[in-house]
Design a protein around this motif. Structure first.
Motif, PDB file in Angstrom:
ATOM      1  N   ALA A 117       0.821  -1.216   0.000  1.00 12.89           N
ATOM      2  CA  ALA A 117       0.000   0.000   0.000  1.00 12.89           C
ATOM      3  C   ALA A 117       0.852   1.262   0.000  1.00 12.89           C
ATOM      4  O   ALA A 117       0.581   2.215  -0.729  1.00 12.89           O
ATOM      5  N   ALA A 118       1.901   1.277   0.824  1.00 11.31           N
ATOM      6  CA  ALA A 118       2.721   2.491   0.908  1.00 11.31           C
ATOM      7  C   ALA A 118       3.430   2.780  -0.409  1.00 11.31           C
ATOM      8  O   ALA A 118       3.547   3.936  -0.822  1.00 11.31           O
ATOM      9  N   VAL A 119       3.899   1.728  -1.093  1.00 15.65           N
ATOM     10  CA  VAL A 119       4.572   1.923  -2.361  1.00 15.65           C
ATOM     11  C   VAL A 119       3.584   2.374  -3.439  1.00 15.65           C
ATOM     12  O   VAL A 119       3.865   3.271  -4.232  1.00 15.65           O
ATOM     13  N   LEU A 120       2.384   1.783  -3.447  1.00 19.71           N
ATOM     14  CA  LEU A 120       1.411   2.129  -4.471  1.00 19.71           C
ATOM     15  C   LEU A 120       0.989   3.582  -4.379  1.00 19.71           C
ATOM     16  O   LEU A 120       0.669   4.209  -5.386  1.00 19.71           O
ATOM     17  N   THR A 121       0.996   4.147  -3.182  1.00 19.38           N
ATOM     18  CA  THR A 121       0.630   5.553  -3.068  1.00 19.38           C
ATOM     19  C   THR A 121       1.662   6.442  -3.735  1.00 19.38           C
ATOM     20  O   THR A 121       1.374   7.593  -4.059  1.00 19.38           O
ATOM     21  N   LEU A 122       2.855   5.927  -3.987  1.00 22.22           N
ATOM     22  CA  LEU A 122       3.891   6.693  -4.674  1.00 22.22           C
ATOM     23  C   LEU A 122       3.890   6.480  -6.172  1.00 22.22           C
ATOM     24  O   LEU A 122       4.345   7.342  -6.916  1.00 22.22           O
ATOM     25  N   VAL A 123       3.378   5.339  -6.630  1.00 23.82           N
ATOM     26  CA  VAL A 123       3.508   5.036  -8.050  1.00 23.82           C
ATOM     27  C   VAL A 123       2.193   5.089  -8.801  1.00 23.82           C
ATOM     28  O   VAL A 123       2.184   5.083 -10.023  1.00 23.82           O
ATOM     29  N   LEU A 124       1.053   5.132  -8.117  1.00 20.14           N
ATOM     30  CA  LEU A 124      -0.223   5.266  -8.789  1.00 20.14           C
ATOM     31  C   LEU A 124      -0.724   6.691  -8.658  1.00 20.14           C
ATOM     32  O   LEU A 124      -0.338   7.420  -7.753  1.00 20.14           O
ATOM     33  N   PRO A 125      -1.598   7.141  -9.573  1.00 23.37           N
ATOM     34  CA  PRO A 125      -2.027   8.530  -9.594  1.00 23.37           C
ATOM     35  C   PRO A 125      -2.789   8.918  -8.347  1.00 23.37           C
ATOM     36  O   PRO A 125      -3.924   8.522  -8.137  1.00 23.37           O
ATOM     37  N   LEU A 126      -2.177   9.754  -7.524  1.00 19.89           N
ATOM     38  CA  LEU A 126      -2.708  10.069  -6.212  1.00 19.89           C
ATOM     39  C   LEU A 126      -4.068  10.726  -6.226  1.00 19.89           C
ATOM     40  O   LEU A 126      -4.884  10.441  -5.353  1.00 19.89           O
ATOM     41  N   PRO A 127      -4.399  11.646  -7.149  1.00 23.16           N
ATOM     42  CA  PRO A 127      -5.717  12.242  -7.097  1.00 23.16           C
ATOM     43  C   PRO A 127      -6.838  11.243  -7.314  1.00 23.16           C
ATOM     44  O   PRO A 127      -7.972  11.501  -6.963  1.00 23.16           O
ATOM     45  N   SER A 139       2.381  12.464  -8.601  1.00 23.81           N
ATOM     46  CA  SER A 139       1.650  12.245  -9.849  1.00 23.81           C
ATOM     47  C   SER A 139       1.614  13.474 -10.743  1.00 23.81           C
ATOM     48  O   SER A 139       1.155  13.394 -11.882  1.00 23.81           O
ATOM     49  N   SER A 140       2.094  14.606 -10.256  1.00 29.23           N
ATOM     50  CA  SER A 140       1.959  15.863 -11.000  1.00 29.23           C
ATOM     51  C   SER A 140       2.714  15.868 -12.315  1.00 29.23           C
ATOM     52  O   SER A 140       2.473  16.740 -13.164  1.00 29.23           O
ATOM     53  N   PHE A 141       3.630  14.928 -12.522  1.00 28.62           N
ATOM     54  CA  PHE A 141       4.437  14.881 -13.730  1.00 28.62           C
ATOM     55  C   PHE A 141       3.801  13.975 -14.792  1.00 28.62           C
ATOM     56  O   PHE A 141       4.405  13.721 -15.830  1.00 28.62           O
ATOM     57  N   THR A 142       2.598  13.481 -14.521  1.00 27.96           N
ATOM     58  CA  THR A 142       1.878  12.588 -15.424  1.00 27.96           C
ATOM     59  C   THR A 142       0.576  13.249 -15.872  1.00 27.96           C
ATOM     60  O   THR A 142       0.216  14.335 -15.431  1.00 27.96           O
ATOM     61  N   ASP A 143      -0.169  12.550 -16.731  1.00 24.77           N
ATOM     62  CA  ASP A 143      -1.470  13.042 -17.196  1.00 24.77           C
ATOM     63  C   ASP A 143      -2.575  12.901 -16.159  1.00 24.77           C
ATOM     64  O   ASP A 143      -3.629  13.533 -16.286  1.00 24.77           O
ATOM     65  N   THR A 171       5.839  21.225 -16.206  1.00 29.39           N
ATOM     66  CA  THR A 171       6.602  20.036 -16.611  1.00 29.39           C
ATOM     67  C   THR A 171       6.969  20.109 -18.079  1.00 29.39           C
ATOM     68  O   THR A 171       8.126  19.893 -18.470  1.00 29.39           O
ATOM     69  N   ARG A 172       5.996  20.414 -18.918  1.00 29.76           N
ATOM     70  CA  ARG A 172       6.267  20.513 -20.350  1.00 29.76           C
ATOM     71  C   ARG A 172       7.310  21.588 -20.646  1.00 29.76           C
ATOM     72  O   ARG A 172       8.230  21.384 -21.451  1.00 29.76           O
TER      73      ARG A 172
END
Length: 404
Positions: free
Chosen positions: A10-20, A339-343, A369-370
């Protein structure tokens, strides 16, 4: 690496999946079922898919002057067994190539397959709340197999975060292509929620069920470096499987990634001197930059203020900043999250979902980012001066130039 229950990640997924999206629950819901109906749009307009729910997601318009084409490649490394599922045989990758194209050519380029969208939403605890067709049908600005522009262009290779499909960096890929680059956006098989192959097979994440030890994460970063060098091999070979490979200038190759993809960009540079410039977007350096540096090649560290300030929670940035031996910048964005660096934040915001702990608007984070990633590659691969990278700008008060 030993198998553990998914709950332990769970802790890792909060870093790698889109947080919003995580935990948004009913607020993310879209009314009713939907069905994809691709539209054929002119080059100046986005490629689109609509659905009966009335929800239409759209990426921000690219900022460059070029129309954008997109090809999809299925690459197989016959000399390498898959590192995560050996029984699968040779390592297979899916790659989307974005490139400057002639206006008015090509057809719709979907954001991702419906099955890829379903798996991503399911992993983000949004299965059923948002129709997969809604996410998969996100409007893009690329046109499938559009005729290429004449000329030769730098090649940029992009690697997404662990657990995320390549489509989550589409907005950045399209923008870079619109500025005059060929962009190869790579899906690392068995490292994302789902990747669909041309024959209809969809492979899900195998490493997401593994123990997230530091050694395991370093192994993933180094495996990705091998993937990325193979992609460069394939795209620059005289007999490349990509029919427009003649567009690529093999002397101008750059690499960028989000999260562990940013670590993989540095790891690739450490072992592949064809890559002349790299960007790490908010990724821990699980595979460290060599103590001897990167042979003087330029590198941009670009992350969140909360986690990636000097002396902050991620000490790998302090360590590897000192090892970088060429042109370098360490930039942070105030109010951003992982997640701010992703779509994903931009798309979630269009559905009325915002991250309460993230004060920067999603659209603004995407613009920053762009602008800075594009400026970095325009400077180092196209030789275009970029005052934006010389120091703080009053127009971008969120961006801090860190000098530890």
């Amino acid at each position: 690496m030993t198998r553990i229950r998914r709950a332990a990640l769970a802790a890792v997924l909060t870093l790698v999946l889109p947080l919003p999206i995580i935990g948004a629950g009913a607020a993310f819901a879209a009314p009713g079922p939907s069905a994809t109906a691709p539209s054929t749009a002119p080059s100046a307009a986005p490629s689109a898919a609509s659905d009966s729910s009335g929800v239409h997601l759209e990426l921000p318009r690219p900022t460059g002057p070029h129309a954008i084409g997109r090809s999809t490649l299925h690459l197989v490394d016959q000399h390498r067994q898959d590192p995560w599922v050996p029984a699968a045989g040779a390592r297979e990758l899916m790659v989307s190539t974005y490139y400057p194209a002639r206006p008015g050519t090509g057809g719709p380029a979907p954001y991702m397959t419906t099955e890829e969208a379903r798996l991503l939403l399911q992993q983000a605890a949004q299965g059923g709340a948002v129709p997969a067709e809604t996410l998969g049908g996100t409007r893009t600005y690329a046109h499938a197999d559009a005729r290429p522009e004449r000329g030769r262009f730098p090649l940029l290779v992009l690697s997404p975060g662990l657990g995320l499909p390549r489509a989550t960096l589409t907005g950045l890929a399209e923008d870079l292509a619109s500025r005059g680059h060929v962009v190869a956006l790579v899906d690392h098989t068995y490292e994302s929620t789902g990747v669909t192959f041309p024959d209809g097979r969809t492979r899900t994440c195998a490493v997401c069920d593994q123990t997230p030890t530091l050694d395991a994460l370093e192994a993933i970063a180094r495996s990705r470096a091998t993937d990325l060098s193979f992609v460069v091999d394939q795209l620059t070979d005289r007999h490349s499987p990509w029919r427009y490979a003649g567009m690529i200038d093999p002397q101008r190759i750059g690499m960028a990634g989000h999260s562990i993809g940013g670590d993989a960009a540095a790891a690739t540079m450490a072992g592949d001197d064809r890559v002349r410039a790299g960007v790490n977007m908010d990724g821990t350096f699980f595979a460290p930059v060599p103590a001897t540096g990167l042979q003087g090649r330029p590198f941009l560290m670009f992350g969140t203020l909360a986690n990636h300030s000097p002396g902050g929670a991620d000490t790998s940035w302090d360590r590897d900043w000192a090892r970088l031996d060429g042109w370098k910048r360490w930039l942070t964005i105030a109010g951003s999250d992982h997640s701010s660096f992703t779509d994903m934040p931009v798309l979630a915001a269009q559905l009325g979902v915002t991250g309460p702990a993230v004060p920067i608007p999603a659209q603004r984070a995407e613009e920053i980012t762009r602008a800075y990633v594009g400026a970095f590659f325009d400077l180092h691969l196209r030789g275009i001066p970029q005052p934006l990278l010389d120091g703080p700008s009053p127009a971008d008060p969120e961006v801090a130039f860190q000098h530890p």
